[in-house]
Design an enzyme around this catalytic site. Structure first.
Site, mmCIF file in Angstrom:
data_model
loop_
_atom_site.group_PDB
_atom_site.id
_atom_site.type_symbol
_atom_site.label_atom_id
_atom_site.label_comp_id
_atom_site.label_asym_id
_atom_site.label_seq_id
_atom_site.Cartn_x
_atom_site.Cartn_y
_atom_site.Cartn_z
ATOM 1 N N LEU A 279 -1.481 -1.213 8.599
ATOM 2 C CA LEU A 279 -0.642 -0.003 8.661
ATOM 3 C C LEU A 279 -0.552 0.557 10.081
ATOM 4 C CD1 LEU A 279 0.901 2.334 7.248
ATOM 5 C CD2 LEU A 279 -1.319 3.431 6.886
ATOM 6 N N SER B 103 -5.245 -2.182 4.932
ATOM 7 C CA SER B 103 -5.610 -1.253 6.000
ATOM 8 C C SER B 103 -7.019 -0.725 5.811
ATOM 9 C CB SER B 103 -4.629 -0.066 5.985
ATOM 10 O OG SER B 103 -5.094 0.984 6.807
#
Ligand code: G6P
Ligand code: MG
Length: 213
Positions: free
Chosen positions: A9, A113
């Protein structure tokens, strides 16, 4: 044949890396020292508490466990103040188009992430709907460069590691992908991401054709 794409991310979908850097720098400054953008590369992809440990080391500051939690919370509050101001305009160039192309081609999309704030960020930038699976700091027990986060993403999208491509801006993230037996495309600078299969500067360079290499 590639069945799933796994995206980091921070620094890949959005440039929250700059907000992390700002907030960590503020923490360092308030503790009486500073660190460089070059040092900051080491913080990319690793968890909040691991980042704090590294930074305290750079500043030769020792804190009690309770103080560490307090400072980490403070940093996250500063970070979230910046995140709250984010708009969909901050999605990095070419990302939305590439994700749309993947969807149309039937290729699964997962997030991988280390962040515990990932859903909040995806909401802010209006991108929650693109993802078939979200694996983040709330799900994992081992951080990058351990492959756990990406292996969970592969499993959630019913793909074998060899059928996955990971997109990463962090050295630790590229290492995690490789450790998991996946292809890794670096996003950023080829000088930094030397272990990636290849590196793109932005998703404007990325096409479906380039996935199968
Ligand atoms: C990402 C970022 C790191 C950050 C980590 C944890 O991997 O690249 O810089 O420390 O997430 O993020 P969080 O939002 O949970 O503090
Ligand atoms: Mg990143």
């Amino acid at each position: 044949k590639i069945k799933a794409c796994l995206f980091d991310l921070d620094g890949v979908i959005v440039d929250t890396a700059v907000y992390h850097f700002q907030a960590w720098r503020r923490l360092a400054n308030e503790l009486g020292f500073d660190f460089t953008e070059h040092q900051n590369e080491q913080l990319k992809g690793i968890s909040r508490m691991e980042s704090l440990e590294l930074i305290l080391n750079w500043g030769n500051v020792s804190l009690t466990e309770a103080e560490k939690v307090e400072w980490a919370t403070r940093k996250n509050d500063w970070y979230l103040d910046l995140v709250k101001l984010m708009t969909p305009n901050e999605v990095l160039p070419g990302v939305a188009k590439f994700l749309t192309d993947l969807r149309e081609a039937g290729i699964k999309i997962a997030l991988g992430s280390a962040s515990k704030n990932s859903k909040l960020i995806l909401e802010r930038i209006n991108m929650l709907d693109y993802f078939d699976a979200i694996i983040d700091g709330n799900n994992i027990t081992k951080g990058k460069p351990d492959p756990q986060v990406f292996l969970m993403g592969a499993e959630a999208t019913n793909a074998l590691p060899s059928e996955c491509v990971v997109f990463e801006d962090a050295v630790a993230g590229v290492q995690a992908a490789k450790a998991g037996g996946m292809k890794a495309i670096g996003v950023g600078s080829a000088d930094v991401l030397t272990e990636a299969d290849f590196v793109i500067a932005t998703f404007e360079e990325m096409t479906l054709e380039r996935l199968n290499f």
